[in-house]
Scaffold this active site. Structure first.
Site, PDB file in Angstrom:
ATOM      1  N   CYS A 198       0.906  -8.185   4.957  1.00  0.00           N
ATOM      2  CA  CYS A 198       0.502  -6.797   4.724  1.00  0.00           C
ATOM      3  C   CYS A 198      -0.989  -6.623   4.483  1.00  0.00           C
ATOM      4  O   CYS A 198      -1.756  -7.567   4.475  1.00  0.00           O
ATOM      5  CB  CYS A 198       1.361  -6.190   3.624  1.00  0.00           C
ATOM      6  SG  CYS A 198       3.056  -5.876   4.218  1.00  0.00           S
ATOM      7  N   ASP A 199      -1.350  -5.375   4.209  1.00  0.00           N
ATOM      8  CA  ASP A 199      -2.686  -4.836   4.418  1.00  0.00           C
ATOM      9  C   ASP A 199      -3.862  -5.683   3.935  1.00  0.00           C
ATOM     10  O   ASP A 199      -4.759  -6.000   4.681  1.00  0.00           O
ATOM     11  CB  ASP A 199      -2.777  -3.454   3.775  1.00  0.00           C
ATOM     12  CG  ASP A 199      -1.828  -2.468   4.420  1.00  0.00           C
ATOM     13  OD1 ASP A 199      -0.733  -2.884   4.819  1.00  0.00           O
ATOM     14  OD2 ASP A 199      -2.169  -1.297   4.525  1.00  0.00           O
ATOM     15  N   LYS A 200      -3.910  -6.019   2.656  1.00  0.00           N
ATOM     16  CA  LYS A 200      -5.074  -6.732   2.122  1.00  0.00           C
ATOM     17  C   LYS A 200      -4.854  -8.228   2.057  1.00  0.00           C
ATOM     18  O   LYS A 200      -5.800  -8.990   1.874  1.00  0.00           O
ATOM     19  CB  LYS A 200      -5.432  -6.215   0.721  1.00  0.00           C
ATOM     20  CG  LYS A 200      -5.558  -4.715   0.620  1.00  0.00           C
ATOM     21  CD  LYS A 200      -6.474  -4.150   1.677  1.00  0.00           C
ATOM     22  CE  LYS A 200      -6.296  -2.657   1.839  1.00  0.00           C
ATOM     23  NZ  LYS A 200      -4.969  -2.253   2.295  1.00  0.00           N
TER      24      LYS A 200
ATOM     25  N   CYS B 169       5.299  -2.279   8.281  1.00  0.00           N
ATOM     26  CA  CYS B 169       5.653  -0.960   8.813  1.00  0.00           C
ATOM     27  C   CYS B 169       5.463  -0.907  10.333  1.00  0.00           C
ATOM     28  O   CYS B 169       4.590  -1.551  10.889  1.00  0.00           O
ATOM     29  CB  CYS B 169       4.852   0.115   8.113  1.00  0.00           C
ATOM     30  SG  CYS B 169       5.151   0.129   6.323  1.00  0.00           S
TER      31      CYS B 169
ATOM     32  N   GLU C 194      -6.783   4.627  -0.330  1.00  0.00           N
ATOM     33  CA  GLU C 194      -6.344   5.216   0.929  1.00  0.00           C
ATOM     34  C   GLU C 194      -5.872   6.644   0.701  1.00  0.00           C
ATOM     35  O   GLU C 194      -5.290   6.950  -0.337  1.00  0.00           O
ATOM     36  CB  GLU C 194      -5.197   4.399   1.527  1.00  0.00           C
ATOM     37  CG  GLU C 194      -5.637   3.056   2.066  1.00  0.00           C
ATOM     38  CD  GLU C 194      -4.519   2.321   2.773  1.00  0.00           C
ATOM     39  OE1 GLU C 194      -4.824   1.337   3.452  1.00  0.00           O
ATOM     40  OE2 GLU C 194      -3.350   2.729   2.649  1.00  0.00           O
TER      41      GLU C 194
ATOM     42  N   ASP D 260       0.820  -1.215   0.000  1.00  0.00           N
ATOM     43  CA  ASP D 260       0.000   0.000   0.000  1.00  0.00           C
ATOM     44  C   ASP D 260       0.851   1.261   0.000  1.00  0.00           C
ATOM     45  O   ASP D 260       0.464   2.281  -0.583  1.00  0.00           O
ATOM     46  CB  ASP D 260      -0.931   0.002   1.213  1.00  0.00           C
ATOM     47  CG  ASP D 260      -2.180  -0.831   0.957  1.00  0.00           C
ATOM     48  OD1 ASP D 260      -2.110  -1.754   0.132  1.00  0.00           O
ATOM     49  OD2 ASP D 260      -3.216  -0.564   1.593  1.00  0.00           O
TER      50      ASP D 260
ATOM     51  N   SER E 198      -5.123   5.016   5.401  1.00  0.00           N
ATOM     52  CA  SER E 198      -4.080   4.102   5.854  1.00  0.00           C
ATOM     53  C   SER E 198      -4.139   4.006   7.362  1.00  0.00           C
ATOM     54  O   SER E 198      -4.622   4.923   8.041  1.00  0.00           O
ATOM     55  CB  SER E 198      -2.716   4.644   5.425  1.00  0.00           C
ATOM     56  OG  SER E 198      -1.685   4.094   6.194  1.00  0.00           O
TER      57      SER E 198
END
Length: 550
Positions: free
Chosen positions: A119-121, A192, A440, A78, A466
Site C-alpha cells: 500500500c501507499d507509503k 484498492c 490526502e 490511507d 489520493s
C-alpha cells in the site's frame, strides 16, 4: 558475505550463540542471510493476505540457497486514515518505514532483502531503504483486490464508497443502496482496485526494475502471485551471489522509465512525491521538471480508474506492465532489472492481449501523459495535477476563491452546500510542514464529484490527493502556506486562473498586492507540538523536493 561480520571468527561466539537460539541449524550458517521485511497487518486489506505470500517467499529463499529471517514493518491504510487526524501520519510513516528497514538490515548485517509490501507509503518507504542501504533487494507487492459486484455491475472503493457519500447527501442514492455499496465494494484482500497510489507504486517498482515482471498487476490471493513470491525469494539469493545492488538498477535512466510508464498509465499524483524521494536515497537528484518534460511526449494509453473505466484486473488480463513496456519500447531506456532481463528483453517477450485496455500509441486516450506540473504566482515552486482525470471543458477554468485553513472546515462547507458552481475551493495549511504530514484530500474531492460539481468547481491545496481523486484538483502547491507566499494570503473572492495545457496557476493579484498582504501575514502556530509529527514538521522538506526528511 556481509553477514560474515556477525557469524565468523572466535570473537563472534556470542553472536553465533544468539543466532543458534533462533533455531537456525548449523548447516545453514554459511548461507546468505536474507531479511524478509514484511508489512503484514490485519489493519490493511492490501496487507491482510501477506501471511500466505510469506510462506512462498520463505520457500523460494531456501530453494535458492539462502536462509530467511522475517521482521515486521508497520503500515497505514490511507482509506481508513482518510478525513480525520490519522491522515497526518500517512506520508510521515514513509520515513519511519525507510528508517526501520535500514536499521534492522544494518544492525544485523543482512546480505539481502525481500521487501513484502503493497500500500501507499509502504512501497516507496521500502524502495527508499533499498536505495539507501544498497544491498541486493527485490520488491514483492501483494497485489490488487478483485472488483466488487452489486446488481450486475463492478464496484471499486472510490466511486462506490467515497463518492457515494456525496451522492447520498445530494439525494441521488438511497440509504439501502449506500449500505450495500459499503458491504460489496471491497470483497477481500488486496490493494484498492484502480490506478490509485498503491497500485501505481507497484507498477513503478516493476518498471523501475525492482520487481519481477508481472508482479505489479498479479492479483492478491492468486496462484500467480504465490509463484511470483516464490520466484522473488529464489531470485534474491542470486542477486546476492552476483552482487547486483539497487543502485545498479535504480539509475537515472531507470527512473525515467518508471516515470514514463506512470504517465502512460495515468498514475497517482503521489508519485511526484515518492519517485524523487526514492531517487534521493539512491543518491540521485530528480527535479519536478522531468515529470513535465516526459509528460509532454508520453501518450496516456490506459483508461484506468479513477478517471477511466478499467480495473487493475483488466490491466493484468491484458498483459500487465510487460505489455505496457512493449507499447512504449522505443521510448524506454534499456536498463537492467532484478529478473536478470533488460527492459527491452521483457518488452520483446511480452504479449498485448487486449488492445483496448493497452492502446497503441496512435490511438492513445490523450496525447500527453497523466501528470502536469503547473507554475505561476500562486505556486512559483510548482503544483501538480492529474490532467488525465480532468475533463476537456475544465482544462481551463477561472473561478472565485472560497478559502479554508483545514480539510475539516472545507468538508463541512462542501457537505453543507456552501460550495457552488464557479468556486475554486482553497484548502491550505495542509502541506508537509503545515499539516503536518500533507494529508490526502480524497474526502472533499470525492464529495465534490459525488455532488455533481466536478464540472463546475476546482480545488487547490498545499496538501495532496489520493490516487482515487479525479477532476480539476491541484495539489502540492509550493511554497506551502506555512512557508508564506501568495497561497498563504488568498482571500475569499480572489479570482484564480487555472490553465492546465498552458501549465499555469495564478491569482489575479499584482506582485505589489501580494507583497502588501504578506506584510500583515503572521505564520500560524504549529497544529501539533508533541511527538513524532512535531519532529517531522521541523525536519521535512517541501513537496517539490519529495517531502524528504533533512
Amino acid at each position: 558475505m556481509k553477514s560474515d561480520i556477525i557469524k565468523k571468527g572466535v570473537e563472534r561466539v556470542p553472536h553465533r550463540a544468539l543466532l543458534y537460539a533462533t533455531g537456525i541449524p548449523k548447516t545453514e550458517m554459511s548461507k546468505p542471510f536474507i531479511g524478509v521485511a514484511t508489512s503484514f497487518t490485519d489493519l490493511i486489506p492490501g496487507h491482510s493476505g501477506m501471511r500466505d505470500l510469506e510462506r512462498f517467499i520463505e520457500k523460494g529463499v531456501h530453494s535458492g540457497g539462502g536462509y530467511p529471517f522475517f521482521f515486521g514493518i508497520p503500515g497505514i491504510c490511507d482509506g481508513i486514515a482518510m478525513g480525520h487526524s490519522g491522515m497526518h501520519y500517512s506520508l510521515a510513516s514513509r520515513e519511519l518505514i525507510a528508517d526501520m528497514v535500514e536499521t534492522v538490515a544494518s544492525a544485523h548485517q543482512l546480505d539481502g532483502l525481500v521487501l513484502l509490501t503493497n500500500c501507499d507509503k509502504i512501497t516507496p518507504g521500502m524502495l527508499m531503504a533499498a536505495g539507501r542501504l544498497d544491498i541486493p533487494a527485490i520488491v514483492v507487492t501483494a497485489g490488487p483486490m478483485f472488483a466488487g459486484h452489486y446488481k450486475g455491475r463492478r464496484l471499486n472503493l472510490t466511486s462506490d464508497t467515497f463518492e457515494a457519500v456525496g451522492k447520498f447527501r445530494k439525494g441521488l442514492i438511497r440509504k439501502p443502496e449506500l449500505d450495500m455499496l459499503e458491504m460489496c465494494a471491497c470483497p477481500g484482500a488486496g490493494s484498492c482496485q484502480g490506478m490509485y497510489t498503491a497500485n501505481t507504486m507497484a507498477c513503478i517498482a516493476e518498471a523501475l526494475g525492482m520487481s519481477l515482471e508481472g508482479c505489479a498487476t498479479a492479483l492478491a490471493v492468486s496462484a500467480k502471485k504465490r509463484r511470483l513470491a516464490f520466484e522473488s525469494g529464489r531470485r534474491l539469493v542470486e542477486l546476492v551471489n552476483n552482487n547486483i545492488t539497487p543502485r545498479k538498477i535504480m539509475t537515472m535512466k531507470a527512473f525515467e522509465n518508471a516515470i514514463t510508464v506512470d504517465l502512460a498509465l495515468g498514475g497517482s499524483t503521489n508519485t511526484v512525491l515518492h519517485i524523487p524521494a526514492i531517487a534521493h536515497d539512491a543518491g540521485l537528484k530528480l527535479p519536478l521538471e522531468i515529470f513535465d518534460r516526459l509528460s509532454k511526449k508520453t501518450p496516456h494509453i490506459t483508461d484506468m480508474l479513477p478517471g477511466g473505466k478499467n480495473y487493475m484486473e483488466d490491466l493484468d488480463y491484458a498483459g500487465g506492465i510487460p505489455a505496457v513496456l512493449k507499447r512504449l519500447r522505443k521510448r524506454l531506456n534499456n536498463t537492467i532489472t532484478v529478473s536478470g532481463r533488460t527492459i527491452h528483453q521483457i518488452a520483446d517477450a511480452a504479449e498485448i492481449l487486449d488492445s483496448d485496455v493497452i492502446r497503441p500509441l496512435d490511438k492513445a486516450h490523450h496525447k500527453e501523459g497523466s501528470i502536469a506540473i503547473l507554475k505561476g504566482n500562486l505556486a512559483p515552486g510548482g503544483a501538480v495535477v492529474k490532467q488525465s482525470a480532468v475533463s476537456l471543458n475544465m482544462m481551463q477554468f477561472e473561478g472565485e476563491a472560497i478559502v479554508f485553513d483545514s480539510e475539516e472546515t472545507a468538508m463541512k462547507a462542501i457537505l453543507g452546500n456552501k460550495v457552488r458552481a464557479g468556486h475554486v475551493v482553497v484548502i491550505r495549511y495542509e502541506g508537509p510542514k503545515g499539516g503536518p504530514g500533507m494529508r490526502e484530500m480524497l474526502a472533499p474531492t470525492a464529495a465534490i464529484a459525488g455532488m455533481g460539481l466536478s464540472e463546475s468547481v476546482a480545488l487547490i491545496t498545499d496538501g495532496r490527493f489520493s490516487g482515487g481523486t479525479r477532476g480539476p484538483c491541484i495539489g502540492h502547491v509550493s511554497p506551502e502556506a506555512m512557508e508564506g507566499g501568495a497561497f498563504a494570503v488568498l482571500k475569499n473572492g480572489d479570482r484564480i486562473c487555472i490553465d492546465i495545457a498552458g501549465r499555469r496557476i495564478d491569482v489575479r493579484l499584482s506582485d505589489q498586492e501580494i507583497q502588501g498582504r504578506m506584510k500583515s501575514w503572521k505564520k500560524p502556530s504549529p497544529k501539533i507540538t508533541t511527538g513524532y509529527l512535531s519532529r517531522y514538521a521541523r525536519l521535512v522538506s517541501s513537496a517539490g523536493e519529495g517531502a524528504v526528511m533533512r
